[in-house]
Design an enzyme around this catalytic site. Structure first.
Site, short mmCIF file in Angstrom:
data_model
loop_
_atom_site.label_atom_id
_atom_site.label_comp_id
_atom_site.label_asym_id
_atom_site.label_seq_id
_atom_site.Cartn_x
_atom_site.Cartn_y
_atom_site.Cartn_z
NE ARG A 76 39.27 -0.74 -5.15
CZ ARG A 76 40.00 -1.62 -4.46
NH1 ARG A 76 39.60 -1.98 -3.26
NH2 ARG A 76 41.12 -2.12 -4.96
CG HIS A 427 22.80 3.78 45.50
ND1 HIS A 427 23.86 2.98 45.84
CD2 HIS A 427 22.81 4.83 46.38
CE1 HIS A 427 24.48 3.49 46.89
NE2 HIS A 427 23.87 4.62 47.23
NE ARG A 534 26.51 12.77 45.05
CZ ARG A 534 26.89 12.19 43.91
NH1 ARG A 534 25.98 11.81 43.04
NH2 ARG A 534 28.15 11.98 43.65
NE ARG A 590 21.71 16.30 47.54
CZ ARG A 590 21.54 15.18 46.81
NH1 ARG A 590 20.98 15.27 45.61
NH2 ARG A 590 21.96 14.02 47.25
CD GLU A 717 16.29 16.86 43.88
OE1 GLU A 717 16.75 15.70 43.85
OE2 GLU A 717 16.17 17.52 44.93
N GLY A 738 18.12 18.92 39.35
CA GLY A 738 18.49 17.52 39.56
C GLY A 738 17.73 16.66 38.57
CB THR A 739 18.24 16.13 34.95
OG1 THR A 739 19.61 15.76 35.04
CG2 THR A 739 18.13 17.61 34.58
CG ASP A 741 15.24 12.35 42.38
OD1 ASP A 741 15.11 11.14 42.12
OD2 ASP A 741 15.74 12.76 43.45
CB CYS A 803 23.84 19.15 39.74
SG CYS A 803 22.31 19.08 40.69
#
Length: 856
Positions: A76, A427, A534, A590, A717, A738-739, A741, A803
């Site tokens: 095996r 989006h 948002r 925001r 951002e 804001g990772t 952007d 975020c």
């Protein structure tokens, strides 16, 4: 350092490390050490197998001698992880004319013939590499007729120009060489690397005494496991084949018996209940001793049950949760180990309906699995059609080239979303994850015709508006028609696992939520606050959109203020609902971020409707739209730039937040709102907006007679904002990255278009991972570390967070934790994933290796 031999008896797991002999060898050694009936076996080390490919054979004769006069064996494969695959098991090695003659007395003529014929064919096809078509005319030899055996031997001799080998040492040596070379083949290497194996992954081999599964008493072979694969609940499943070998029972169809009593046919439990009782006993011993639920490959020989092999029982993601929790509750593993045993990303399959991929289904397109879950509905091509469908209580799937803020109402109404373009942070993907709506983006090969209202696939299949389809956002599939679904499962095991995760994790988890409904979902998943609300999404409701558009057509500041006064009570109501839903937990709001042109209609028909609604010539509507148009709106008049040039928008929002704070406080709930300024690049921007917000706060306190506090922060951002974080910290109580952007601007990539080439870049190792999915530690990560260092040097108590969508990615959470961030924020349906991933990062370094890896 211990010098492990090339050939090791599989009796004690400590003598057979996974890294040297493979996972299967280690597992068999564990079973043997527990006193379970495992036939005598020896493991060839990965080093020894590698040497075989170079022509250096181990002492085969000495190895066979250790089995005594009963030297029929199997071989095996034993890779480091069973998921990597490996060469097929080969049985009955050592059979020759002499042993065949002896077996005729023990097993009878037919049994001995069938056994020998099977070995001749297996050896010929898998070792000598003869075409299996050569044996098609004589079948598999299971009939046991002597002439079939003679024909099989004759075929080998004719094809190889030599008689079938009679020396067991030669046979075993050729088998070992064949399996070692198969592992090194190009195809095998590509396949295992696709399954996660490292490029230098090695193979161990196991030589094990055969339990033949043949004899005068009850004999046969089968496969069994004692949990239900879909749920992890206790259940017996598998098949058993009398006078079978290996995994024959799984291929024998109706000839095989069931294990437990089953109305579909005879069972091992009915025919030989003592064998099933023995298997149950062995399974319980192995469960506690191996610290996992195992499936067994077993053989019954003259009434005695042997365990030939074992592997972790097959399990779905929801079953994996239940199994891990049950093992911990029973004391087989620690709670920390239970946390490690569950893959965070797999939790999403417990939170949403899932397509039952075992049921019939027809895939017509595939894309990126942007938002998990599955839904069926009729195709609609516009947000308006989705809303109309929802009003009729008819489930629909919104199909778009890509989505924009105008589509948000339609996405709320739809059961699922399918887009022609877009990536994991487009989006459509971001909004769908926030809403918990299944979504597939970047669906390859589909073409949309809005005039004809059709969707055409790459194969030419045409779907019309109103046709029924299914979106599988977990696997990135679009499926024709409706399919069978598996329901969400948030049972006691899931809840228990989350409690343990919260006990050990040391970084906060918040959610991105834009409404009270989103917030309540997040609370249900155990969130500690809202890290990103948002506010621009609140303006796309029908009643607000018209007022918002009136504000855009205002001729001066006073007219704008008049329109904004109509929006003020709406916004205040939004925040009251949000604060009440969170019941004192922190809420970070925001301020308005979108470019203003996003609120204007795009089509001529929609512009005519707007002109009628606000009593203006359509030419003025078109002119205003053109005046607001930008060459690159995502880098234009948005965020703080809008707040400074059109300050009354932020002033209205600040007043709505503070008045909502007062209204909720009067009901006995203390709220400390957090207000975040988006898209900053310079400290002076923060200073200007802060002064105006402070003034609004003072005015509301005077007007209401209620004192309150609030916290102001900035959303970083842009690369410049990250580099100047020390300047920003002088005005801010918190800095949130804001990772989405920030990644976009650091790389110079459009996240909506990156899906067109990202797969090629990852495949060519330009990027190790999609940087919009997993945080880029070398580039974006360095900016975060610099910003963290500079921000805390200027203000040691500044709160740091992420975020963006990376807040729900397990690897990115590990980076944020190591960097000393206070919390991450992600979509509500990713909160459980984030909680578990954070706990895993906290406990992994505290576990011993044996606890960590579990059973492979």
């Amino acid at each position: 350092m211990t010098d492990y031999p090339n050939i090791q008896a599989l009796q004690r797991p400590a003598d057979v490390p996974v890294a040297l002999y493979g996972a299967r060898a280690n597992r068999l050694a564990k079973l043997s050490s527990l006193g379970l009936p495992v036939p005598l076996a020896f493991g060839l080390s990965i080093r020894a197998v590698h040497a075989i490919t170079a022509g250096q054979m181990p002492d085969i004769a000495g190895l066979l001698a250790r089995f005594g006069d009963r030297g029929i064996v199997s071989v095996r494969s034993s890779p480091g992880d069973r998921e990597w695959g490996g060469p097929e098991t080969l049985l009955n090695i050592g059979l020759n004319d002499d042993i065949h003659s002896k077996l005729r007395h023990r097993l009878g003529e037919a049994g001995a013939n069938a056994l020998y014929c099977r070995f001749v064919q297996d050896y010929s096809i898998n070792v000598a590499r003869l075409d299996d078509d050569a044996f098609e005319a004589i079948g598999d030899g299971s009939c046991g007729e002597a002439h079939v055996l003679r024909e099989a031997l004759a075929i080998y001799e004719a094809e190889m120009d030599e008689p079938f080998p009679q020396d067991p040492v030669h046979q075993l040596g050729q088998v070992l060489r064949s399996m070692a070379r198969a592992w090194e083949g190009t195809t095998a290497r590509i396949l295992r690397q696709a399954r996660g194996a490292p490029a230098d992954a090695g193979l161990g081999l196991i030589v094990q005494r055969m339990a033949l599964g043949l004899g005068h008493g009850e004999s046969g072979a089968g496969v069994v496991q004692f949990v239900k694969p879909s749920t992890g609940a206790a259940a017996v499943s598998g098949r058993y084949l009398p006078r079978g070998q290996g995994r024959d029972a799984m291929r024998a169809g109706k000839q095989a018996s069931y294990i437990a009593t089953d109305k579909r046919g005879i069972s091992l439990e009915e025919q030989h209940p003592e064998a099933l009782e023995a298997l149950k006993k062995y399974a319980q011993i192995a469960r506690m001793g191996c610290r996992d639920v195992l499936s067994f490959e077993f053989t019954i020989e003259n009434g005695k049950t042997w365990l030939l092999d074992a592997a972790p029982a097959r399990r779905s993601p929801r079953a994996a949760v239940r199994i891990a929790v049950d093992l911990a509750l029973d004391g087989a593993i620690s709670r920390k180990t239970a946390l490690i045993r569950v893959e965070p990303q797999n939790l999403q399959q417990l939170l949403h309906p899932q397509v039952d991929l075992d049921a019939p289904h027809e895939v017509f397109a595939s894309g990126l699995a942007a938002s998990p879950g599955a839904a069926s509905g009729r195709i609609v091509f516009s947000a308006g059609a989705a809303q109309a469908s929802a009003a009729r209580e008819e489930p629909c799937i919104l199909v778009r080239p890509e989505t924009s803020p105008e589509d948000i109402r339609g996405m709320h109404s739809a059961k699922g979303v399918l887009t022609e373009r877009g990536g994991m942070t487009s989006h459509a993907a971001v909004i769908a994850r926030g809403l918990g709506v299944p979504c597939v983006v970047g669906a390859s090969g589909i073409r949309l015709n809005y005039r004809k209202k059709t969707l055409t696939t790459s194969s030419g299949q045409v779907f019309h508006e109103g046709d029924l389809i299914t979106v599988d956002g977990t696997n990135g599939l679009a499926i024709a028609g409706a399919v069978e679904m598996l329901r969400p499962d948030l049972d006691g095991a899931f809840a228990q696992l989350m409690l343990w995760a919260d006990e050990f994790r040391d970084i906060g988890i918040r959610a991105n939520a834009d409404s009270a409904a989103d917030a309540l979902v997040a609370r249900g998943f155990g969130v500690e606050g809202i890290g990103l609300c948002r506010t621009e999404h609140m303006f796309f409701n029908e009643d607000r959109l018209t007022v918002m558009r009136e504000m855009l057509f205002a001729d001066d500041r006073n007219d704008r203020r008049t329109a904004l006064e109509l929006l003020l009570p709406m916004q205040r109501g939004d925040f009251v609902e949000l604060f009440e839903a969170m019941r004192g937990l922190p809420v970070c709001v925001r301020l308005f971020d979108l470019p203003l042109h996003e609120f204007l209609p795009h089509s001529r028909e929609a512009m005519q409707e707007l002109a009628d609604a606000i009593d203006l010539p359509v030419s003025k509507v078109i002119a205003r739209r053109e005046s607001l148009a930008e060459f690159n709106p995502m880098l234009g008049m948005r965020g703080v730039r809008l707040g400074i040039t059109v300050p009354e928008i932020y002033e209205m929002q600040a007043r709505a937040i503070f008045e909502a704070t007062v209204q909720v406080a009067r009901k006995g709930e203390t709220v400390v709102p957090e207000i975040m300024i988006p898209m900053v690049s310079a400290a002076r921007e923060v200073e200007l907006v802060k002064a105006r917000i402070d003034a609004v706060a003072a005015a509301v306190q005077v007007e209401t007679g209620v004192e309150f506090t609030y916290r102001l922060g900035a959303m970083l951002e842009t690369p410049r904002a990250a580099l100047r974080a020390g300047d920003m910290a002088g005005y801010c109580a918190f800095l949130s990255f804001g990772t989405n952007d920030l990644t976009q601007m650091t790389y110079g990539l459009s996240r909506d278009d990156a899906g067109r080439f990202m797969s090629a870049y990852v495949n060519e190792n330009v990027f190790s991972e999609d940087p919009f999915h997993t945080l880029d530690r070398d580039g974006v990560g360095e900016l975060l570390l610099l910003a963290s260092e500079r921000g805390r040097a200027a203000r040691p108590d500044v709160v740091l967070s992420v975020c963006g969508e990376h807040g729900g990615d397990p690897a990115s959470i590990g980076f944020c934790r190591a960097a000393g961030f206070d919390y991450v924020s992600c979509s509500p349906f990713r909160v459980p994933i984030a909680r578990l991933a954070a706990a895993q990062h906290a406990v992994r370094g505290t576990l011993k290796e044996a606890e960590d890896v579990g059973v492979k």
